[in-house]
Enzyme design. Structure first.
Site, PDB file in Angstrom:
ATOM      1  N   HIS A 141       0.864  -1.177   0.000  1.00 16.33           N
ATOM      2  CA  HIS A 141       0.000   0.000   0.000  1.00 16.33           C
ATOM      3  C   HIS A 141       0.901   1.227   0.000  1.00 16.33           C
ATOM      4  O   HIS A 141       1.750   1.385   0.872  1.00 16.33           O
ATOM      5  CB  HIS A 141      -0.924   0.013   1.225  1.00 16.33           C
ATOM      6  N   CYS A 142       0.725   2.107  -0.971  1.00 20.16           N
ATOM      7  CA  CYS A 142       1.584   3.285  -1.101  1.00 20.16           C
ATOM      8  C   CYS A 142       0.866   4.500  -0.493  1.00 20.16           C
ATOM      9  O   CYS A 142      -0.208   4.874  -0.970  1.00 20.16           O
ATOM     10  CB  CYS A 142       1.905   3.531  -2.575  1.00 20.16           C
ATOM     11  N   ILE A 143       1.477   5.109   0.542  1.00 17.83           N
ATOM     12  CA  ILE A 143       0.815   6.262   1.171  1.00 17.83           C
ATOM     13  C   ILE A 143       0.887   7.497   0.270  1.00 17.83           C
ATOM     14  O   ILE A 143       0.045   8.375   0.363  1.00 17.83           O
ATOM     15  CB  ILE A 143       1.414   6.600   2.554  1.00 17.83           C
ATOM     16  N   ASN A 159      -3.146   4.623  -2.480  1.00 16.66           N
ATOM     17  CA  ASN A 159      -3.739   3.493  -3.200  1.00 16.66           C
ATOM     18  C   ASN A 159      -2.820   2.291  -3.052  1.00 16.66           C
ATOM     19  O   ASN A 159      -1.626   2.449  -2.795  1.00 16.66           O
ATOM     20  CB  ASN A 159      -3.869   3.873  -4.687  1.00 16.66           C
TER      21      ASN A 159
END
Ligand code: ZN
Ligand code: ZN
Length: 427
Positions: free
Chosen positions: A182-184, A188
């Site tokens: 999960h990329c902050i 997304n």
């Protein structure tokens, strides 16, 4: 003087945010520290920082890093626009003064707009949310390996059978197909649906960072050459002697004359190294058809096996923890206790499908007979074999990333689309 305040403010803010990330209860960093360090660090933090600030900080960190929100997207936008603003305001005028015939604007604009497009797609394209409608189609894309992924595993939240290579993201509250992480920054997940945009996002960002650093350094070199600064000297304030300019003195001089340029160049050089390592890691994963999640799972499995071996060295009994499922075919079937089995068959495992005939352990090697499934076979594969389980060669691996639905027929192509805004869960 303004610059010194700005720089100190930057360092202070960075330190405070790092501290709160470290002490956040949900931080994985803290759980990796030993209990002793953890206790000491917490004691110091709780003594020095007032409770109300601590609670506020932890709540803020939890909101920013462990829920879906647009804060880091905004921070990313501000950083990119701030860097480009310094480039336009301070570096480009210097370049146009010393090299007026060259076009210095085209390349940074190409990188800026291509990165913005890749960023937008990474944020907005569905990473591969698994739904009741697409679960069976997605399950057909990858085989389970029997170790990291087992067939029939159900997600306790989504109540759907997880296809191989999928994982439930607790931040997005959804199972994601070919889950990477999960990329902050993009708010997304990175999965099968948007890895094809996430990679160009990383590459164009890296190109933008390197190009900015090179342009800044080039402008500083032209400025130094034009004023022939290296041919001059400076007066030592202690001895009153005139000394030749050295590189540290030159940097100090440039720092005083062009503080924003030097700040931008040094930040970009540091960022180029950190981002470069991250980009190279992701390129490695893509070329080997692995995900960050799978690397993590593999290391967890390896650690579990290592600690299990260390705890049972010499006995061999723990390998035979389950003697049920033994099929008696002919001969005298002898029931052994775990200890007896371990003494007679050191470091040998009894598996479902194996038999005891005339007191001898017979391993079931009949793969074609269907007694031993592919999954059982793979559950005993080595870590090395498993790490390349999905690796089909460079071109096929790249094809899977950039044409993720090429394995499906035309009717079922693109099993998911853009991220519906109403589905974004705020906690
Ligand atoms: Zn789920
Ligand atoms: Zn997610």
């Amino acid at each position: 003087m303004d610059f010194v305040f700005f720089f100190l403010g930057y360092i202070g803010l960075f330190s405070v945010v790092s501290l709160f990330v470290l002490i956040s209860p949900s931080s994985p960093l803290l759980t990796r520290l030993s209990n002793w360090i953890k206790t000491c660090a917490l004691k110091v933090v709780y003594t020095v920082i007032p409770n109300i600030i601590l609670t506020w900080g932890q709540t803020a960190v939890h909101y920013v890093f462990y829920t879906r929100n647009h804060v880091m997207q905004l921070v990313f936008g501000v950083l990119v626009m701030g860097g480009n603003a310094i480039l336009m305001r301070d570096i480009l005028p210097l370049l146009y003064i010393f090299e007026p015939d060259k076009n210095h604007l085209l390349v940074p604009m190409i990188f800026l707009f291509s990165n913005a497009a890749a960023f937008h797609l990474s944020c907005s394209v569905d990473p591969g949310r698994i739904t009741r409608q697409n679960v069976s189609v997605l399950a057909s894309l990858y085989e389970v390996d029997g170790k990291m992924y087992k067939s029939g595993t159900e997600c306790s939240t989504c109540k759907l059978v997880k296809p191989a290579r999928s994982k439930h993201c607790s931040i997005c509250n959804h199972c994601i197909h070919r889950f990477d992480h999960h990329c902050i920054w993009t708010n997304n997940c990175v999965g099968a649906g948007n890895l094809r945009f996430f990679l160009p996002f990383l590459l164009t960002l890296q190109a933008m960072v390197i190009n900015g650093a090179v342009m800044g350094l080039h402008a500083m070199v032209l400025y130094t050459d034009h004023l022939k600064i290296l041919d001059t000297g400076y007066v030592d304030p202690h001895t009153g002697q005139v000394l030749p300019i050295t590189i540290p003195v030159l940097i100090q001089h440039l720092f005083m004359q062009h503080p924003r340029c030097v700040f931008l160049i040094s930040s970009l050089l540091m960022l180029a190294v950190l981002l470069g390592l991250f980009t190279i890691y992701h390129l490695y994963l893509v070329l080997h058809n692995q995900t960050t999640n799978e690397r993590y799972k593999m290391s967890a499995l390896t650690n579990a096996v290592t600690s299990s071996n260390n705890g049972t060295s010499g006995s061999g009994v723990a390998h035979c923890s389950n003697l049920t499922g033994v099929t008696p075919i002919g001969g005298a079937v002898k029931t052994l206790s775990k200890e007896q089995w371990g003494a007679q068959h050191p470091r040998q495992c009894m598996k479902v499908g194996d038999t005891i005939r005339n007191g001898k352990h017979r391993v079931n090697n009949n793969m074609d007979g269907g007694r031993k499934t592919q999954e059982e076979k793979l559950s005993h594969a080595s870590d090395e074999e498993l790490s390349c389980f999905y690796n089909k060669g460079v071109w096929q691996n790249l094809k899977e990333v950039f044409l993720p639905w090429s394995g499906l027929d035309r009717k079922t192509k693109e099993p998911y689309g853009a991220v519906p805004k109403k589905k974004i869960k705020r906690q």
